[in-house]
Structure formats: structure tokens, C-alpha cells
Enzyme design. Structure first.
Site, mmCIF file in Angstrom:
data_model
loop_
_atom_site.group_PDB
_atom_site.id
_atom_site.type_symbol
_atom_site.label_atom_id
_atom_site.label_comp_id
_atom_site.label_asym_id
_atom_site.label_seq_id
_atom_site.Cartn_x
_atom_site.Cartn_y
_atom_site.Cartn_z
ATOM 1 C CE LYS A 107 0.972 -4.459 2.052
ATOM 2 N NZ LYS A 107 0.341 -3.323 1.375
ATOM 3 N NE ARG A 167 -4.089 -6.661 2.730
ATOM 4 C CZ ARG A 167 -3.762 -6.067 1.604
ATOM 5 N NH1 ARG A 167 -4.508 -5.132 1.115
ATOM 6 N NH2 ARG A 167 -2.706 -6.433 0.955
ATOM 7 N NE ARG A 226 -1.994 -5.693 -8.081
ATOM 8 C CZ ARG A 226 -1.660 -5.612 -6.785
ATOM 9 N NH1 ARG A 226 -0.418 -5.854 -6.416
ATOM 10 N NH2 ARG A 226 -2.542 -5.295 -5.883
ATOM 11 N NE ARG A 229 -5.484 -2.037 -4.213
ATOM 12 C CZ ARG A 229 -4.555 -1.790 -5.148
ATOM 13 N NH1 ARG A 229 -4.906 -1.276 -6.314
ATOM 14 N NH2 ARG A 229 -3.301 -2.060 -4.910
HETATM 15 P P1 ADP Z 1 -2.063 -3.824 -2.135
HETATM 16 O O1 ADP Z 1 -1.422 -3.962 -0.782
HETATM 17 O O2 ADP Z 1 -1.289 -2.957 -3.062
HETATM 18 O O3 ADP Z 1 -3.524 -3.451 -2.069
HETATM 19 P P2 ADP Z 1 -1.975 -6.701 -2.445
HETATM 20 O O4 ADP Z 1 -1.381 -7.401 -3.595
HETATM 21 O O5 ADP Z 1 -1.350 -6.836 -1.117
HETATM 22 O O6 ADP Z 1 -2.027 -5.190 -2.893
HETATM 23 O O7 ADP Z 1 -3.503 -7.116 -2.303
HETATM 24 C C1 ADP Z 1 -4.372 -7.119 -3.409
HETATM 25 C C2 ADP Z 1 -5.786 -7.495 -3.007
HETATM 26 O O8 ADP Z 1 -5.795 -8.820 -2.428
HETATM 27 C C3 ADP Z 1 -6.428 -6.627 -1.932
HETATM 28 O O9 ADP Z 1 -6.984 -5.448 -2.451
HETATM 29 C C4 ADP Z 1 -7.476 -7.576 -1.359
HETATM 30 O O10 ADP Z 1 -8.597 -7.673 -2.204
HETATM 31 C C5 ADP Z 1 -6.760 -8.923 -1.392
HETATM 32 N N1 ADP Z 1 -6.061 -9.200 -0.114
HETATM 33 C C6 ADP Z 1 -4.720 -9.251 0.083
HETATM 34 N N2 ADP Z 1 -4.416 -9.515 1.369
HETATM 35 C C7 ADP Z 1 -5.617 -9.644 2.004
HETATM 36 C C8 ADP Z 1 -5.992 -9.900 3.345
HETATM 37 N N3 ADP Z 1 -5.087 -10.092 4.319
HETATM 38 N N4 ADP Z 1 -7.318 -9.960 3.634
HETATM 39 C C9 ADP Z 1 -8.244 -9.790 2.691
HETATM 40 N N5 ADP Z 1 -7.963 -9.521 1.406
HETATM 41 C C10 ADP Z 1 -6.673 -9.446 1.055
#
Ligand code: ADP
Ligand code: ZN
Length: 218
Positions: free
Chosen positions: A13, A88, A160, A171
Site C-alpha cells: 500500500k 481498517r 521494524r 496482523r
Molecule cells: P502494515 O500495513 O504493514 O501492518 P502499517 O505501518 O500500515 O503496517 O501499520 C502498522 C500498525 O499501525 C498496525 O499494525 C496497527 O497497529 C497500527 N495502525 C495503522 N493504521 C491503523 C488503523 N487505521 N487503525 C488502527 N490501527 C492502525
């Protein structure tokens, strides 16, 4: 241009959001980055968010919706935005609807990047990020720098905290239970464009550009 990109962890993404952002001069909002920067502040809220991230859970909807709402109110998003990692959950999608209704706007398209679960695990267990410039490398790929340093700025690459297999699996599970229902949510609204990706960045990008053109968005 007002876009949402959904997809599992490691679906790519962020990569597509960055490419679209560069080409069309539209700012993107990456909620994961937003939360990681709050975490770095080390305040009470930052520590709580850090715990949630390292467990592979979602930040509560009310906090997330408020954070995105505040950000979207900024003038720099006047020409449009690309949301990378938000919404999400279905309540977050409702929250986004309410935010957009309050500024008299709607979404143009929701891009859904589908990747096989085991491919996502493979990508994330190998992902190494440059702490300086944000470039992403993969330990599993040919051509990974032998010295573990960023090819662009020479800084040591880092994994990370949440890219360990146990957290990655959590996740993925969260993605299937909480985020996958958004596909129906947006397809019911005629906004969903799904692309099944085999991991070739340029091909995914070309498909997205095709979808934007087909709908007259660009
Ligand atoms: P990935 O998509 O690879 O899991 P991201 O960097 O997008 O990684 O997200 C990392 C973390 O940030 C998620 O595992 C979650 O804990 C938090 N996060 C990100 N976006 C959201 C969201 N829209 N709602 C809740 N938590 C979020
Ligand atoms: Zn770098």
C-alpha cells in the site's frame, strides 16, 4: 483525487501511495507512520500506542478516526488525498464517511491490493527499512546490500519492531477479521477496485492508473 488503499500488511500500500502521491502531487496519509511518530514522542499516549503496535493489534477506532480527522482538515489536503492504512475497520469507514460529509466531499476510489498471505509473511520477515530516508529493502531478495547499509545514504538498515513472525501472523489475522469486511462495504457503494498482485510494483501501479483512467478520475 480522493483515494483509499486497502490491503494486508506488506501488500505494498505504502509503495503505491508514494508513487501516486509523487505523480499527481497529492498528499498521502499513512496511519502506521502517524502512529510510529506519536510513539517516538515517548509521551504517555505514545507508549500506549507503542504497546499496541508491537502486539500487532489495532489502535482503537476513536483515537484513529480523530487523528485522521484532524489531519484531513489541513489545507494541504484541499486538492485531495491518498489514505494508506485507513480505514481498517467498518467503524473507521463510517467515521471517514462522516468526516468527508462534513467537508462536503466523497471518495473517488478504494483500491484493494490483494496478496497471498504467505507472500506477505515472506516480505515482512525480510523487510529492512532505512531509518534515515525510509527506503525499503528485503533480506530475502537478491541484491540485498551485504553490509546491511542503505544504498542511498549508507545508514544501517533496521527491521521494524512489529516485523517479527509472531506479530506478523497476528496482523494478518487482524486484517482478515477487521479489514476484509471493508471490501464488501465499498463494493456495495460501487467504489472498490481489486487488484490481485504478484508483487511486481510497476504492474500494480499500471493497473491502478488504468482503473483511475477508466473511471475518469485522471
Ligand atoms: P502494515 O500495513 O504493514 O501492518 P502499517 O505501518 O500500515 O503496517 O501499520 C502498522 C500498525 O499501525 C498496525 O499494525 C496497527 O497497529 C497500527 N495502525 C495503522 N493504521 C491503523 C488503523 N487505521 N487503525 C488502527 N490501527 C492502525
Ligand atoms: Zn537511506
Amino acid at each position: 483525487m480522493r483515494l483509499v488503499i486497502i490491503g494486508g500488511p506488506g501488500a505494498g500500500k505504502g509503495t503505491q501511495a508514494a508513487m501516486l502521491s509523487r505523480e499527481f502531487g497529492i498528499k498521502s496519509i499513512t496511519t502506521g507512520d502517524m502512529f510510529r511518530s506519536i510513539q517516538k514522542r515517548g509521551c504517555e499516549e505514545g507508549m500506549e500506542i507503542g504497546r499496541i503496535l508491537s502486539e500487532g493489534k489495532l489502535v482503537p477506532d476513536d483515537i484513529t478516526i480523530k487523528a485522521v480527522g484532524n489531519e484531513l482538515g489541513l489545507a494541504k489536503y484541499g486538492p485531495g488525498f491518498i489514505l494508506d492504512g485507513f480505514p481498517r475497520t467498518v467503524p473507521q469507514a463510517d467515521g471517514l464517511d462522516a468526516i468527508l460529509a462534513s467537508i462536503g466531499r466523497g471518495l473517488d476510489l478504494v483500491i484493494d491490493i490483494e496478496v497471498d498471505d504467505e507472500d506477505m509473511v515472506r516480505r515482512l520477515t525480510g523487510r529492512m527499512v532505512c531509518p534515515e530516508c525510509g527506503l525499503i529493502f528485503n533480506r530475502h531478495n537478491e541484491g540485498y546490500p551485504g553490509d546491511g547499509a542503505c544504498g542511498a545514504c549508507g545508514v544501517g538498515l533496521e527491521a521494524r519492531d512489529d516485523d517479527n513472525e509472531e506479530t506478523i501472523r497476528r496482523r494478518l489475522k487482524t486484517y482478515h477479521t477487521s479489514t476484509v469486511p471493508l471490501k464488501e462495504y465499498y463494493s456495495d457503494r460501487g467504489l472498490l477496485h481489486t487488484y490481485v498482485s504478484e508483487g511486481i510494483i510497476e504492474r500494480t501501479y499500471a493497473n491502478i492508473i488504468g482503473a483511475l483512467k477508466a473511471r475518469g478520475i485522471i
